[in-house]
Design an enzyme around this catalytic site. Structure first.
Site, PDB file in Angstrom:
ATOM      1  N   GLY A  10       0.684  -1.283   0.002  1.00  0.00           N
ATOM      2  CA  GLY A  10       0.164   0.081  -0.032  1.00  0.00           C
ATOM      3  C   GLY A  10       0.783   1.325   0.041  1.00  0.00           C
ATOM      4  O   GLY A  10       2.057   1.201   0.174  1.00  0.00           O
ATOM      5  N   GLU A  13       4.815   6.173   3.351  1.00  0.00           N
ATOM      6  CA  GLU A  13       4.817   7.594   3.692  1.00  0.00           C
ATOM      7  C   GLU A  13       5.484   8.266   2.707  1.00  0.00           C
ATOM      8  O   GLU A  13       5.376   9.480   2.656  1.00  0.00           O
ATOM      9  CB  GLU A  13       5.303   7.627   4.941  1.00  0.00           C
ATOM     10  CG  GLU A  13       4.831   6.930   6.523  1.00  0.00           C
ATOM     11  CD  GLU A  13       5.493   6.952   7.605  1.00  0.00           C
ATOM     12  OE1 GLU A  13       4.736   6.995   8.822  1.00  0.00           O
ATOM     13  OE2 GLU A  13       6.543   6.872   7.578  1.00  0.00           O
ATOM     14  N   TRP A  14       6.685   7.729   2.085  1.00  0.00           N
ATOM     15  CA  TRP A  14       7.555   8.494   1.091  1.00  0.00           C
ATOM     16  C   TRP A  14       6.589   8.518  -0.195  1.00  0.00           C
ATOM     17  O   TRP A  14       7.003   9.310  -1.027  1.00  0.00           O
ATOM     18  CB  TRP A  14       8.750   7.615   1.176  1.00  0.00           C
ATOM     19  CG  TRP A  14       9.752   8.147   1.907  1.00  0.00           C
ATOM     20  CD1 TRP A  14       9.501   8.962   3.145  1.00  0.00           C
ATOM     21  CD2 TRP A  14      11.034   8.176   1.905  1.00  0.00           C
ATOM     22  NE1 TRP A  14      10.657   8.979   4.075  1.00  0.00           N
ATOM     23  CE2 TRP A  14      11.662   8.856   3.121  1.00  0.00           C
ATOM     24  CE3 TRP A  14      11.845   7.568   1.259  1.00  0.00           C
ATOM     25  CZ2 TRP A  14      12.993   8.792   3.641  1.00  0.00           C
ATOM     26  CZ3 TRP A  14      13.366   7.998   1.446  1.00  0.00           C
ATOM     27  CH2 TRP A  14      13.980   8.285   2.520  1.00  0.00           C
ATOM     28  N   ARG A  60       6.970  -1.909   4.691  1.00  0.00           N
ATOM     29  CA  ARG A  60       5.897  -1.419   4.077  1.00  0.00           C
ATOM     30  C   ARG A  60       5.269  -2.945   3.321  1.00  0.00           C
ATOM     31  O   ARG A  60       3.986  -2.855   3.265  1.00  0.00           O
ATOM     32  CB  ARG A  60       6.154  -0.361   2.973  1.00  0.00           C
ATOM     33  CG  ARG A  60       7.153  -0.603   1.927  1.00  0.00           C
ATOM     34  CD  ARG A  60       7.600   0.999   1.137  1.00  0.00           C
ATOM     35  NE  ARG A  60       8.496   0.537   0.473  1.00  0.00           N
ATOM     36  CZ  ARG A  60       9.702   0.658   0.296  1.00  0.00           C
ATOM     37  NH1 ARG A  60      10.438   0.648   1.568  1.00  0.00           N
ATOM     38  NH2 ARG A  60      10.629   0.523  -0.659  1.00  0.00           N
ATOM     39  N   GLU A  87      12.270  -3.735  -3.135  1.00  0.00           N
ATOM     40  CA  GLU A  87      12.219  -2.621  -4.149  1.00  0.00           C
ATOM     41  C   GLU A  87      13.524  -2.672  -4.653  1.00  0.00           C
ATOM     42  O   GLU A  87      14.668  -3.006  -4.158  1.00  0.00           O
ATOM     43  CB  GLU A  87      11.716  -1.394  -3.646  1.00  0.00           C
ATOM     44  CG  GLU A  87      11.400  -0.354  -4.483  1.00  0.00           C
ATOM     45  CD  GLU A  87      10.869  -0.304  -5.667  1.00  0.00           C
ATOM     46  OE1 GLU A  87      10.966  -1.505  -6.643  1.00  0.00           O
ATOM     47  OE2 GLU A  87       9.943   0.168  -5.798  1.00  0.00           O
ATOM     48  N   TYR A  90      17.421   2.524  -5.723  1.00  0.00           N
ATOM     49  CA  TYR A  90      17.168   3.621  -6.613  1.00  0.00           C
ATOM     50  C   TYR A  90      18.553   4.559  -6.394  1.00  0.00           C
ATOM     51  O   TYR A  90      18.695   5.871  -6.784  1.00  0.00           O
ATOM     52  CB  TYR A  90      16.142   4.755  -6.183  1.00  0.00           C
ATOM     53  CG  TYR A  90      14.900   4.356  -7.109  1.00  0.00           C
ATOM     54  CD1 TYR A  90      14.908   4.642  -8.387  1.00  0.00           C
ATOM     55  CD2 TYR A  90      13.838   3.676  -6.323  1.00  0.00           C
ATOM     56  CE1 TYR A  90      13.726   4.342  -9.010  1.00  0.00           C
ATOM     57  CE2 TYR A  90      12.756   3.343  -7.218  1.00  0.00           C
ATOM     58  CZ  TYR A  90      12.704   3.796  -8.412  1.00  0.00           C
ATOM     59  OH  TYR A  90      11.583   3.390  -9.144  1.00  0.00           O
ATOM     60  N   LYS A  98      11.000  13.550  -6.390  1.00  0.00           N
ATOM     61  CA  LYS A  98      10.757  13.157  -7.596  1.00  0.00           C
ATOM     62  C   LYS A  98      10.582  14.294  -8.656  1.00  0.00           C
ATOM     63  O   LYS A  98      11.073  14.331  -9.491  1.00  0.00           O
ATOM     64  CB  LYS A  98       9.672  11.994  -7.959  1.00  0.00           C
ATOM     65  CG  LYS A  98       9.994  10.480  -7.223  1.00  0.00           C
ATOM     66  CD  LYS A  98       8.780   9.825  -7.382  1.00  0.00           C
ATOM     67  CE  LYS A  98       9.231   8.469  -6.796  1.00  0.00           C
ATOM     68  NZ  LYS A  98       7.898   7.438  -6.720  1.00  0.00           N
ATOM     69  N   ARG A 114      13.146   5.724 -13.756  1.00  0.00           N
ATOM     70  CA  ARG A 114      12.070   5.180 -12.855  1.00  0.00           C
ATOM     71  C   ARG A 114      11.647   3.701 -13.890  1.00  0.00           C
ATOM     72  O   ARG A 114      11.491   2.853 -13.233  1.00  0.00           O
ATOM     73  CB  ARG A 114      11.151   5.977 -12.610  1.00  0.00           C
ATOM     74  CG  ARG A 114      11.423   6.979 -11.695  1.00  0.00           C
ATOM     75  CD  ARG A 114       9.979   8.080 -11.506  1.00  0.00           C
ATOM     76  NE  ARG A 114       9.093   7.158 -10.529  1.00  0.00           N
ATOM     77  CZ  ARG A 114       7.798   7.627 -10.731  1.00  0.00           C
ATOM     78  NH1 ARG A 114       7.377   8.832 -11.145  1.00  0.00           N
ATOM     79  NH2 ARG A 114       7.004   6.806  -9.883  1.00  0.00           N
ATOM     80  N   HIS A 182       7.000  -5.104  -3.955  1.00  0.00           N
ATOM     81  CA  HIS A 182       7.114  -3.773  -4.377  1.00  0.00           C
ATOM     82  C   HIS A 182       6.839  -3.500  -5.879  1.00  0.00           C
ATOM     83  O   HIS A 182       7.084  -4.495  -6.619  1.00  0.00           O
ATOM     84  CB  HIS A 182       8.714  -3.111  -4.022  1.00  0.00           C
ATOM     85  CG  HIS A 182       8.788  -3.423  -2.614  1.00  0.00           C
ATOM     86  ND1 HIS A 182       8.929  -2.554  -1.710  1.00  0.00           N
ATOM     87  CD2 HIS A 182       9.259  -4.581  -1.972  1.00  0.00           C
ATOM     88  CE1 HIS A 182       9.118  -2.759  -0.511  1.00  0.00           C
ATOM     89  NE2 HIS A 182       9.539  -4.180  -0.524  1.00  0.00           N
TER      90      HIS A 182
END
Length: 228
Positions: A10, A13-14, A60, A87, A90, A98, A114, A182
């Site tokens: 879901g 927060e980020w 998460r 995930e 990055y 972003k 991305r 993710h």
């Protein structure tokens, strides 16, 4: 016939703050918790029962799995966590806004970072305080495989051994499997099982909290795919 269900965590927060997250361990937002619970309600309504659950080592995704299983009355099933389902990393973009990145580097460049298959983001130095090399959950990994940044190709290369060693054998044994992970680790698995081209995978999105259900035959060919 086995069922395989993917759920992207879901909203985090980020996600809410529009920041690059990657391997940074952030929590679900309130909306994210509700999305995870709603995913569980959809699974219960669909009557899908699981034999095995897999998730990453990031909060998460773990919480999304637990909320979904609790809502569907299946919190008790066996569960395994693996960094291989994390995930994509990055790199030096982690923690950056972003929109600010798009203004600095251009919309097209950020979109490539991305969504592209084989373009790496700016890498994070192993000596950086934010490096995963400093995180206790990765202490047992060979330091040489702790990434400083990943593209989808590299993410796929680390996810596939987990598919081959864990998920595929369960499915071949007739088990129903849920994977809460993710956007990019699930895009990588989606690319692999649906045989999506390097070019077309750029257009594949994974919505937060939406279960994707595959019915698979005894050779793991897709018989049916649906979004709940």
């Amino acid at each position: 016939m086995s069922k395989l269900v993917f759920i992207r965590h879901g909203q985090s927060e980020w996600n809410l703050k529009n920041l690059f997250t990657g391997w940074v361990d952030v929590n679900l937002s309130e909306q994210g918790e509700q999305e995870a619970k709603e995913a569980g309600r959809k699974l219960k309504e669909a009557g899908i029962e699981f034999d095995q659950a897999y998730t990453s080592v990031l909060t998460r995704a773990i919480k999304t799995l637990h909320f979904a299983l609790e809502e569907s009355g299946q919190l008790w099933i066996p569960e395994e966590k693996s960094w291989r389902l994390n995930e994509r990393h990055y790199g030096a973009l982690q923690g950056k806004n972003k929109q600010a990145a798009a203004e600095k580097y251009g919309d097209e460049q950020v979109h490539i970072w991305r969504r592209s298959y084989d373009v790496l983001p700016p890498l994070l130095d192993a000596n950086d305080e934010g490096s995963a090399a400093n995180d206790r959950r990765y202490a047992n990994l060979d330091p040489r495989i702790v990434p400083g940044g990943e593209n989808l190709k590299v993410t796929l290369e680390r996810v596939i051994p987990f598919w081959e060693d864990k998920i595929a054998p369960d499915l071949l044994a007739g088990k129903n499997v849920i994977v809460a992970a993710h956007g990019n680790s699930l895009r990588a698995l989606t690319k692999y099982i649906e045989q999506i081209s390097d070019e077309d995978i750029m257009n594949v999105e994974m919505a937060t909290g939406q279960p994707v259900v595959y019915d698979l035959d005894d050779k793991l060919n897709i018989v049916k795919k649906e979004k709940l």
